[in-house]
Write an enzyme that holds these catalytic residues in place. Sequence first.
Site, PDB file in Angstrom:
ATOM      1  N   TYR A 230       0.837  -1.214   0.000  1.00  0.00           N
ATOM      2  CA  TYR A 230       0.000   0.000   0.000  1.00  0.00           C
ATOM      3  C   TYR A 230       0.872   1.266   0.000  1.00  0.00           C
ATOM      4  CZ  TYR A 230      -3.186   3.618   1.619  1.00  0.00           C
ATOM      5  OH  TYR A 230      -3.893   4.795   1.731  1.00  0.00           O
TER       6      TYR A 230
ATOM      7  N   VAL B 137      -3.275  13.070  -1.455  1.00  0.00           N
ATOM      8  CA  VAL B 137      -2.595  14.086  -0.649  1.00  0.00           C
ATOM      9  C   VAL B 137      -1.227  14.486  -1.212  1.00  0.00           C
ATOM     10  CG1 VAL B 137      -3.826  13.529   1.491  1.00  0.00           C
ATOM     11  CG2 VAL B 137      -1.620  12.432   1.007  1.00  0.00           C
TER      12      VAL B 137
HETATM   13  N1  GLU Z   1      -0.665   7.282   1.611  1.00  0.00           N
HETATM   14  C1  GLU Z   1      -1.670   8.164   2.129  1.00  0.00           C
HETATM   15  C2  GLU Z   1      -2.300   7.598   3.390  1.00  0.00           C
HETATM   16  O1  GLU Z   1      -2.669   6.474   3.399  1.00  0.00           O
HETATM   17  C3  GLU Z   1      -2.694   8.433   1.082  1.00  0.00           C
HETATM   18  C4  GLU Z   1      -3.756   9.348   1.580  1.00  0.00           C
HETATM   19  C5  GLU Z   1      -4.414  10.155   0.520  1.00  0.00           C
HETATM   20  O2  GLU Z   1      -3.848  10.520  -0.494  1.00  0.00           O
HETATM   21  O3  GLU Z   1      -5.596  10.448   0.773  1.00  0.00           O
HETATM   22  O4  GLU Z   1      -2.436   8.262   4.364  1.00  0.00           O
END
Ligand code: GLU
Length: 307
Positions: free
Chosen positions: A191, A261
Amino acid sequence: MTSQSLLDGLVASARPLAAQGKPADYIPALARSDPGAIGAAVMHVDASLVVCGDARVPFSLQSVSKALALPYVIDSLGEEEVFSRVGKEPTGDPFNSIIRLEASRLKRPYNPMINAGAMVVTSLMPGATVEEKLGAFSRYAAPLLGVARLDLDQEIRDSEAATANRNRSIAWFLRDLGLLGAEVELTLDAYFGQCALLVDAVGLAHYGAVLARDGLEPGSGRRLMSPRAARVTKGLMQSCGLYDGSGEFCVEAGLPAKSGVGGGILASARNRLGIGTYGPALDIRGNSLAGVHIIAGLSKGLDLFCL
Ligand code: GLU
């Protein structure tokens, strides 16, 4: 067709808005993004392209990867396998919320566009190691983004892995519910890896144009994904793609879209075009201020509303 002057005007009018937000800092490596960067790209289904500003600046996919991982797993394993473990309903909660996993009657994530649902999807990716999972996923996603290969930003990946207490909590809770298709650490590694893959606004516009024709490559018309995977992905982007700002975005832009994000937003207008934007200055929900403004402006200017 999108005119250069329309896009240039929207990028210019987005600049003051960007000053009202800031890059994500809960992943320390993302805090170093230039808050003033703004880029936008529009790719039409005939593959013609209009770009403005920082459209070729690379940034990490972050949650936009959820709109690629979902169709990948649907096309690999079938829809039933995926949706026996995750729902299709919006939550109105922040992207990283854990609360409904225990409190709701469903006892499974509401949708694949929030972190909990996305981790279930990632756990189902074929492959016994993180390299196998990410390698096969990248080979599926690269043509959708119009590139030969996808590179991973190791610093961003490590930065997230070192600070992801909340995502770890979610993953362990998912394991307790029996929803993961792989071990917790493998799921988390994959992930964080998919979130750290690098893309630019042009790549997102390309994928938007693929989705616009339910899986056909812009220009050539070559099939890159199943029509059903494209439809399901767009439906969930429409209802859940901008976190707890999805309803407001739908009113303003009326297009399926997915934000991350890292500052990217992907949007798709049926049979017309794809849009990719980059602007790391985010609002309080984690959506790019410039990106929302530019996509809503294109939707109005080109009459792209799908509703
Ligand atoms: N890698 C980020 C997280 O899991 C992605 C969050 C996003 O872009 O909303 O917090």
